[in-house]
Design an enzyme around this catalytic site. Structure first.
Site, PDB file in Angstrom:
ATOM      1  N   THR A  54       7.818 -18.369  -9.680  1.00 39.77           N
ATOM      2  CA  THR A  54       8.950 -19.260  -9.345  1.00 39.77           C
ATOM      3  C   THR A  54       8.772 -20.347 -10.706  1.00 39.77           C
ATOM      4  OG1 THR A  54       7.492 -20.934  -8.301  1.00 39.77           O
ATOM      5  CG2 THR A  54       8.573 -19.314  -6.914  1.00 39.77           C
ATOM      6  N   HIS A  55       9.948 -20.559 -11.304  1.00 38.21           N
ATOM      7  CA  HIS A  55      10.252 -21.420 -12.512  1.00 38.21           C
ATOM      8  C   HIS A  55       9.665 -20.689 -13.410  1.00 38.21           C
ATOM      9  CE1 HIS A  55      11.254 -24.801  -9.766  1.00 38.21           C
ATOM     10  NE2 HIS A  55      10.485 -24.262  -9.006  1.00 38.21           N
ATOM     11  N   SER A  61      13.241  -0.231 -34.471  1.00 39.21           N
ATOM     12  CA  SER A  61      13.604  -0.959 -35.554  1.00 39.21           C
ATOM     13  C   SER A  61      13.725  -0.241 -36.705  1.00 39.21           C
ATOM     14  CB  SER A  61      12.558  -2.334 -35.832  1.00 39.21           C
ATOM     15  OG  SER A  61      13.019  -2.878 -37.079  1.00 39.21           O
TER      16      SER A  61
END
Ligand code: ARG
Length: 496
Positions: free
Chosen positions: A154-155, A276
């Site tokens: 959470t957060h 890449s």
């Protein structure tokens, strides 16, 4: 630019750029087949109601069937749209006299409405199938990872320990709700607006129920204004598509973050990764990033569609033509995103060892300690919250994991912080800080305990089966009707 078949009111053909600007021919490829089927049903109904001779119908149907495999040339602006292209092409084949009867009792306004609804129901079915398969994959993977420990956030901060299977079940539930939404939507989409004519009905003897049945609709959009003016089902559909895209985007974000070098909880299969052009070390989650990116565009299209519609006078307005490419894009983007996510999950490597280690050393077990103090030592929850908060602060200061604190330290903190005499045993503490036992201690419904995960898995498999059955019925029913229509057309073509 030749003068179009609709332009008798106007003196001159459309200016070249104006014609190109108005033409939706390219976008209409999406509804090409549906428009032809819609026209076939309309012509059959006209014949059944005495407005076309049998041999006239046969000629028209033959020309329509010949058109089916041949898409209109995309480089022409000779036609305003697919409807003009089809009517002109048929007329060219059957002559002006008979071609002139095709559009009896019909307008392009109800014609385009019915074609869009036909296309949408097919797209909804494809999408539903995509979700069914995706959820099945999530459930299979959840079964495999029913006991794989992970960290719940959470957060974006460690919250509690959970299991990867439980996380996957959460995603399955979200997409099962999307499936329900599509099912509801299908019911509203599968109604025929054909037969409304331009807006106020027609004096010709047409039978709207008949065309609806021929085309496999479940009923009618009754009011003739509603038929040609309303686009609320497209807006509803755009909102649902944006929601599915958003749900996919959140899962995408989980995978992107968890596959980063800092996390390394999961690894995408090479087949779903890119590289890449310059940095040789790169393994980029490009497919998943594009799922996230496309979600933004789908949301934008939803907004565009709502904005397009909100100021329109009730009735048909040409602005509505612009809705087709937007909703078409949204369908394509969401369907392809679902397929990518399904494949990405099917081939995803989950690093159980790393997840286990992270969970063990995480502060995510702090609540377990707090709850043990409640259950085993009779603390109130607020007391134990206060005390464990201090223990965490101490371990952070010392730079050690919470599980490195000793049972003695815990007992003495209880005395210092709360004035409580407890004797925490080392074996007891070991159990508290064991992530697997932590999960086993969860008793609340819907929690990641193995029992709950297994129960939910069984339950969701059943729900998925029910969805699959009703999806199959829906598809079979539609295919059944379209099959009857195609046989009817063939019968007319075979007859004299
Ligand atoms: N191409 C138009 C559309 O997509 C078809 C309906 C045109 N109707 C009209 N009255 N100009 O909406």
């Amino acid at each position: 630019m030749k003068k179009g078949i609709y332009r008798s009111r106007l003196g001159r053909p459309a200016q070249k750029e104006a014609a190109a600007f108005m033409s939706s021919l390219k976008d209409d490829e999406w509804i090409y087949k549906d428009d032809i089927l819609g026209t076939e049903a309309h012509e059959i109904m006209l014949h059944e109601n005495g407005l076309l001779e049998k041999k006239e119908l046969k000629e028209i149907l033959r020309a329509l069937e010949a058109l089916l495999p041949n898409y209109p040339p995309s480089n022409t602006t000779d036609f305003e749209d697919i409807h003009e292209f089809i009517e002109s092409s048929i007329t060219q084949k059957v002559g002006d006299e008979l071609g002139g009867k095709i559009h009896t009792g019909r307008s392009r306004n109800d014609q385009v409405s019915v074609a869009i609804r036909m296309r949408m129901r097919t797209e909804i079915n494809c999408l539903s199938k995509g979700i069914l398969q995706f959820v099945e994959e999530l459930l299979d993977k959840a079964e495999i990872h029913a006991t794989t420990v992970n960290i719940l956030y959470t957060h974006t901060q460690h919250a509690q320990v959970g299991t990867f299977g439980h996380y996957l079940l959460c995603q399955a539930d979200i997409f099962l709700r999307d499936l329900e939404r599509l099912k509801e939507l299908y019911r509203r989409v599968n109604m025929s607006p054909l037969g409304a004519a331009a807006i106020g009905g027609t004096s010709m003897k047409i039978d709207r129920n008949r065309t609806a049945t021929l085309l496999g609709f479940d009923g009618l959009v009754e009011n003739s204004i509603d038929c040609i003016s309303s686009r609320d089902v497209i807006l509803e559909c755009a909102a649902i598509l944006a929601l599915i895209a958003t749900n996919l985007s959140r899962v995408a974000e989980d995978l992107i973050l968890w596959s980063s070098s800092e996390f390394r909880y999961v690894e995408l299969a090479d087949e779903y990764a890119s590289t890449s052009s310059i940095m040789p070390q790169k393994k980029n989650p490009c497919t998943i990033e594009l799922v996230r990116g496309k979600a933004g565009i789908v949301q934008g299209h939803m907004m565009g569609l709502f904005s397009l519609t909100k100021g329109l006078l009730t009735g048909y307005n040409r602005d509505l033509q612009e809705m087709k490419p937007a909703i078409h894009f949204a369908f394509t983007a969401v369907l392809s995103s679902l397929e990518i996510m399904k494949g990405a999950f099917a081939t995803l490597k989950v690093d159980e060892v790393r997840l286990d280690g992270e969970a063990k050393n995480s502060h995510a077990l702090a609540l377990d300690l707090a709850e043990t103090l409640v259950t085993d030592f009779g603390f109130t929850f607020r007391e134990s919250h206060k005390m464990v908060g201090q223990l965490v602060a101490t371990s952070v200061k010392k730079g050690i994991a919470l599980n490195r604190l000793s049972a003695n330290e815990i007992s003495s903190t209880a005395r210092k912080v709360l004035g409580k005499q407890i004797r925490m045993k080392p074996e007891q503490l070991k159990k508290v800080f064991n992530p697997h036992l932590s999960i086993e201690r969860r008793r609340s419904l819907g929690s990641p305990s193995i029992g709950e995960v297994k129960r939910m898995l069984g339950d969701r498999r059943q729900i998925l089966d029910q969805h699959r059955t009703s999806y199959n019925l829906q598809v079979d029913r539609l295919e059944g009707f379209l099959d009857i229509l195609s046989k009817r057309v063939k019968r007319y073509l075979g007859g004299t």
